[in-house]
Design a protein around this motif. Structure first.
Motif, mmCIF file in Angstrom:
data_model
loop_
_atom_site.group_PDB
_atom_site.id
_atom_site.type_symbol
_atom_site.label_atom_id
_atom_site.label_comp_id
_atom_site.label_asym_id
_atom_site.label_seq_id
_atom_site.Cartn_x
_atom_site.Cartn_y
_atom_site.Cartn_z
ATOM 1 N N HIS A 1 -38.448 66.050 -31.338
ATOM 2 C CA HIS A 1 -39.481 67.154 -32.708
ATOM 3 C C HIS A 1 -38.874 68.389 -32.802
ATOM 4 C CE1 HIS A 1 -42.441 64.708 -29.838
ATOM 5 N NE2 HIS A 1 -42.712 64.953 -31.131
ATOM 6 N N GLU B 1 -43.874 75.022 -30.095
ATOM 7 C CA GLU B 1 -44.324 74.484 -31.552
ATOM 8 C C GLU B 1 -43.932 73.073 -31.256
ATOM 9 O OE1 GLU B 1 -43.009 76.271 -34.867
ATOM 10 O OE2 GLU B 1 -45.241 77.477 -35.469
ATOM 11 N N ALA C 1 -45.320 71.726 -28.115
ATOM 12 C CA ALA C 1 -47.491 71.369 -28.211
ATOM 13 C C ALA C 1 -47.515 70.102 -28.684
ATOM 14 C CB ALA C 1 -48.112 71.925 -29.148
ATOM 15 N N ALA C 2 -46.468 69.570 -29.556
ATOM 16 C CA ALA C 2 -46.072 67.597 -29.328
ATOM 17 C C ALA C 2 -45.882 67.306 -28.711
ATOM 18 C CB ALA C 2 -45.537 67.267 -31.351
ATOM 19 N N GLU D 1 -46.085 64.652 -24.653
ATOM 20 C CA GLU D 1 -46.876 64.948 -23.626
ATOM 21 C C GLU D 1 -46.451 65.162 -22.457
ATOM 22 O OE1 GLU D 1 -49.612 60.724 -22.174
ATOM 23 O OE2 GLU D 1 -48.457 60.690 -23.925
#
Length: 285
Positions: free
Chosen positions: A46, A99, A102-103, A105
């Motif tokens: 990410h 940031e 947050a993406a 899991e």
């Protein structure tokens, strides 16, 4: 370099047990190493490339991660670690981590450590230990985070509060002096505002931050108390050398007395400080 590799210094829990072997670092693996490694790899996917990359686990219970070159501050912290530039870069780096995180899991069954975890929990993994010893600098700016052993689900604001405790620092003068020789030239409310600005805290988070800092300090005290009660020699010795529980009482009183001052700085005072009794942030750049 010895047969075991180059010993890397810093920290308390794994002191003397971390070695660099070429481009790799070997250290004791946490109990949840598989989940933590998956998280670190997902961070990279990410776009967060400012953390070690897991390479594998050894049969003798150690983990292998990529070595991140740079400078790491060790106590007593030098002036370069306490500059405004350094503080702002820590805030930006923490925001980047959150940031990306947050993406990702979270594996809720991984048994994340509760030692420094946010009591309210959360859907994002917090680092929980962004102290100077766990931030790699290059050219005076924070470039990477290491040692995610204490990572656990929590609120992003919790991670900001934990980070602020170390980087402002949020300590009374007597407690700060041994590890932060330049602390007498640092303005805590102003530096807290700078951290909030560089991270990009919302007005609501700014209003809540002083209370969360006090909550985080109590959690840290409980963590130390638990280690001391268990007879951990590192923490028993550190507690004695740093002034015992009187030091913790003093820190918590100091924080409580400055709650309104911190709130004012976070919501109203411009960075750099102004008005009576305000000193400039030390910046030796």
């Amino acid at each position: 370099m010895t047969a075991e590799g180059e010993a890397l210094v810093g920290g308390m829990a794994n002191a003397g047990a971390i070695f660099r072997r070429g481009t790799l670092v070997e250290r004791p693996a946490p109990r949840n190493a598989h989940a933590l490694h998956a998280y670190l790899l997902a961070l990279k996917e990410h776009g967060f490339d400012a953390a070690p990359t897991p390479v594998g686990l050894t049969e003798d219970g150690r983990e292998q991660l990529t070595f991140i070159p740079g400078d790491v501050a060790l106590p007593p912290f030098a002036d370069w670690a306490m500059t405004r530039t350094a503080l702002e870069s820590v805030g930006r780096l923490l925001r980047r981590l959150h940031e990306a995180g947050a993406a990702v899991e979270i594996d809720t069954g991984a048994g994340w450590p509760g030692d420094l975890a946010d009591p309210e929990g959360g859907t994002m993994l917090c680092h929980n230990d962004v102290c100077p010893e766990n931030v790699v600098f290059r050219d005076g700016s924070a470039a990477a985070l290491i040692d995610f052993d204490m990572a656990a689900p929590g609120r992003p604001l919790w991670d900001v509060a934990m980070t602020a405790r170390y980087w402002i620092p949020l300590l009374d003068p007597a407690s700060a002096a041994p590890s932060y020789p330049s602390s007498s030239g640092l303005d805590a409310p102003v530096r807290l505002r700078i951290l909030a600005d560089s991270y990009g805290l919302t007005p609501q988070d700014r209003a809540e931050l002083p209370d969360v800092i006090e909550q985080a300090t109590e959690v840290c005290r409980t963590f130390v108390a638990r280690r001391v009660a268990d007879g951990d020699p590192v923490y028993v010795q550190a507690l004695a050398e740093r002034g015992g529980w009187e030091r913790w009482d003093r820190i918590q009183t100091w924080l409580g007395e400055r709650r309104e001052m911190f709130t004012e700085a976070l919501l109203n005072r411009p960075p750099g400080g102004s008005g009576p009794g305000t000193t400039q942030v030390r910046d030796t750049d």
